[in-house]
Enzyme design. Structure first.
Site, short mmCIF file in Angstrom:
data_model
loop_
_atom_site.label_atom_id
_atom_site.label_comp_id
_atom_site.label_asym_id
_atom_site.label_seq_id
_atom_site.Cartn_x
_atom_site.Cartn_y
_atom_site.Cartn_z
N LYS A 1 -79.12 -70.67 -8.37
CA LYS A 1 -78.90 -70.72 -7.12
C LYS A 1 -78.98 -68.78 -6.56
O LYS A 1 -78.20 -67.94 -7.08
CB LYS A 1 -77.29 -71.46 -6.48
CG LYS A 1 -77.47 -73.04 -6.99
CD LYS A 1 -75.93 -73.34 -7.07
CE LYS A 1 -75.40 -74.29 -6.29
NZ LYS A 1 -76.25 -75.63 -5.71
N GLY B 1 -72.57 -82.55 -9.11
CA GLY B 1 -71.93 -80.54 -9.16
C GLY B 1 -71.05 -80.66 -9.72
O GLY B 1 -71.21 -80.76 -11.09
N SER B 2 -69.83 -81.08 -9.28
CA SER B 2 -68.65 -80.35 -9.85
C SER B 2 -68.37 -81.99 -10.35
O SER B 2 -67.51 -82.13 -11.09
CB SER B 2 -67.96 -80.57 -8.53
OG SER B 2 -68.00 -79.78 -8.28
#
Lengths: 294, 189
Positions: free
Chosen positions: A81, A235-236
Site C-alpha cells: 500500500k 485484511g484484519s
C-alpha cells in the site's frame, strides 16, 4: 515487437486473481500462512487496519525490509500500500519490484487534492471506491483493478455491501441509457465520458471489481461474491481472529464455492471466533477511513 | 457440454467468451461430474498454487487425470500449464499438481509483474501472421520429453508445446481477440 508492462499486462494480472482471496500480512511468517491457505496474493503492510484504527498516528507505506522479506518468502504476487497521492512511495514500491500497488485510504492520505498518476508506472495499481463515479475516476488515472472501500479494520461487512451494491446498480442504470444520455450521466457521476460509454456498452467495469473492507467470515466472502465481486480482500479478518490458519483456508474455499451454501456451511465450522467488530453507525465521521480520497 | 473451463480460480470468463465467440457451447466446471461430461477441458490462468490446492482439497486432480487418460483434449494456459507439468522447478516442492505432461516448467521465469510483456510469436501449425502473446508473470518450459512437440519459442525459451491431445502455453490467448489458438485446440477434438 516485444513491449513491457502494457495495459493488457496490468489488467491481465488483475484478471488472473479473480475468484481468489488477497490477504493482508505484516511479516514473512503470516505471508507463508496465507500462501499455504491458498491466497492468490498477499498485501504487505506495517499494521493491519484494525491496529491502525486502534493505535492511531500516521500510517505509511511498509518498511522496504519487511516487503523484501515477504517477496523472498512467497511465490504468489505481493502487493503493498501507498498513501493516497504519495507518488514517491509508489516509486519506491516499483523500485522494490512489488507486483501490485494499492493506493489506499487505509493509510493516512499524503495529498487531499490529487491521487497518483497511475499510468506513469510499470506496476499495476488497485484503488478503492464507494460508488461508480469514484471507480471511473481512478480507472481514468490508470487503476487496473477496483475494489470497494468498505470500512477497513471494522470487521463489519455493511459498508462493503453498500459500496458493491451501489456500483452494481449504477452500472445497470448506465447500461439502460440511450447513447445521447451518457454525457449527462458522466457529468452527474463526475466520471470521464469515455469510461462511462465503455461501462454502458459492456455492462461492467473495464477492469476487475473486487470487494474489500470489513470482511471477516467465509459467509462474508460468499455474500460479496454473490453481489458481483470478482474476488475478495481480507485484511484484519484473518490475523485478528482466533484461528488464522483455519479461517484463511475457510475463506479461500468459501470464495471458490460462494454459490454452494453446503460448502460455505462446512468450512465455517470449527474455525473459532471471528475478529471483534465495530458498529459503523456508532463511529464518529472523523474515524471513517472510507471518506479519505474522492 | 462441449468445452469446460475449470472454474476453481482465475481468468475463467475470458476463456468462456473466446469459445462462445467461436459459437462453441462452453461452461464453467467445478465438480468431477461436470468435468467427465466435457468433450474438451481448459485449465485457465490464475494462481497455480491456489488452483492446485483447491483441486487437491476438492478431489478434482484425479477426475482431470482420468479425463486426459480417456484421450480428450486438455489446454492449459500459464497456471494451467504449470499444473499439467510432470516437473515444476524451484520453490514448489509440495505444490499439488496433475503431472500429466512430460515437460519441466519454471514458474515466474521471466521475473515479477513489472517484467510482464507482450510479444509477437510464430506458432507452429498456426497459419497467418504471428500471434500477439500476452505473458503475465509467465512460466517457461525448461525441458520436454521425447513425445512432446515444441510449438513456439520466445528468445529461445519454449513457451508452447503439445503432447498428444494436451496443449500447454506460457501465455494468455484468452486475453486477445485472435481466435486461432482456441480454434487449433478445438481441432484436436
Amino acid at each position: 515487437m516485444a513491449e513491457q508492462s502494457t495495459w493488457r499486462n496490468k489488467v491481465g494480472l488483475a484478471e488472473m486473481l479473480k475468484g481468489g482471496v488477497i490477504m493482508d500480512v505484516i511479516d514473512a511468517e503470516q505471508a507463508k500462512i496465507a500462501e499455504e491457505a491458498g491466497a492468490v496474493a498477499v498485501m504487505a503492510l506495517e499494521r493491519v487496519p484494525a491496529d491502525i484504527r486502534a493505535q492511531g498516528g500516521v500510517a505509511r507505506m511498509a518498511d522496504p525490509v519487511k516487503i523484501k522479506e515477504i517477496m523472498g518468502t512467497v511465490t504468489i504476487p505481493v502487493m503493498a500500500k501507498v498513501r493516497i497521492g504519495h507518488f514517491a512511495e509508489a516509486q519506491v514500491l516499483e523500485a522494490l519490484g512489488v507486483d501490485f500497488i494499492d493506493e489506499s485510504e487505509v493509510l493516512t492520505p499524503a495529498d487531499e487534492q490529487f491521487h497518483v498518476d497511475k499510468h506513469a508506472y510499470k506496476v499495476p495499481f488497485v484503488c478503492g471506491c464507494r460508488n461508480l463515479g469514484e471507480a471511473l475516476r481512478r480507472i481514468g488515472e490508470g487503476a487496473a483493478m477496483i475494489r470497494t472501500k468498505g470500512e477497513a479494520g471494522s470487521g463489519n461487512v455493511v459498508e462493503a455491501v453498500r459500496h458493491m451494491r451501489l456500483v452494481q446498480s449504477e452500472i445497470r442504470r448506465l447500461a439502460g441509457l440511450r447513447h445521447e444520455e451518457l454525457m449527462a450521466a458522466a457529468k452527474d457521476l463526475g466520471a470521464p465520458y469515455a469510461q462511462v460509454c465503455e461501462v454502458a456498452r459492456a455492462g461492467k467495469l473495464p477492469v476487475p471489481n473486487f470487494a474489500a473492507g470489513g470482511l471477516a467470515t467465509p459467509a462474508d466472502a460468499a455474500l460479496l461474491m454473490q453481489l458481483g465481486a470478482e474476488a475478495v480482500f481480507v485484511g484484519s479478518g484473518i490475523f485478528k481472529s482466533k484461528d488464522p490458519v483455519g479461517r484463511a483456508r475457510a475463506i479461500v474455499e468459501a470464495t471458490t464455492y460462494y454459490d454452494k451454501p453446503e460448502v460455505v456451511a462446512r468450512v465455517s465450522e470449527g474455525i473459532g471466533e471471528a475478529m471483534p467488530g465495530l458498529d459503523i453507525a456508532k463511529l464518529d465521521e472523523k474515524e471513517l477511513l472510507q471518506t479519505r480520497g474522492w | 457440454m462441449a468445452v469446460g473451463v475449470l472454474a476453481v480460480q482465475g481468468a475463467v470468463r475470458e476463456h468462456l467468451e473466446a469459445l462462445r465467440r467461436l459459437g462453441i457451447e462452453a461452461g464453467p466446471v467445478r465438480t468431477a461430474e461436470e468435468i467427465a461430461v466435457c468433450e474438451a477441458l481448459i485449465l485457465p490462468g490464475g494462481e497455480s498454487t491456489t488452483i492446485g490446492k483447491l483441486m487437491d482439497r476438492y478431489g478434482l486432480l484425479q477426475p482431470v487425470t482420468d479425463f486426459v487418460a480417456s484421450g480428450k483434449p486438455l489446454l492449459g494456459t500459464c497456471a494451467g500449464m504449470i499444473l499439467m507439468a510432470k516437473k515444476i522447478g524451484a520453490a514448489a516442492e509440495d505444490q499439488p499438481s496433475l503431472a500429466v505432461m512430460d515437460i519441466t516448467v519454471e514458474r515466474n521465469a521471466f521475473g515479477r509483474q513489472t517484467d510482464s510483456f507482450e510479444a509477437d510469436l510464430e506458432v507452429e501449425e498456426i497459419d497467418g501472421p504471428p500471434i500477439r502473446a500476452v505473458f503475465i508473470r509467465a512460466p517457461i518450459i525448461m525441458a520436454v520429453g521425447p513425445e512432446v512437440q515444441v510449438l513456439a519459442r520466445h528468445n529461445g525459451h519454449v513457451v508452447a508445446a503439445r503432447q498428444g491431445r494436451m496443449l500447454a502455453l506460457s501465455f494468455h490467448p484468452e486475453l486477445t481477440s485472435d481466435p486461432r489458438i482456441h480454434q487449433y485446440f478445438l481441432s484436436m477434438r
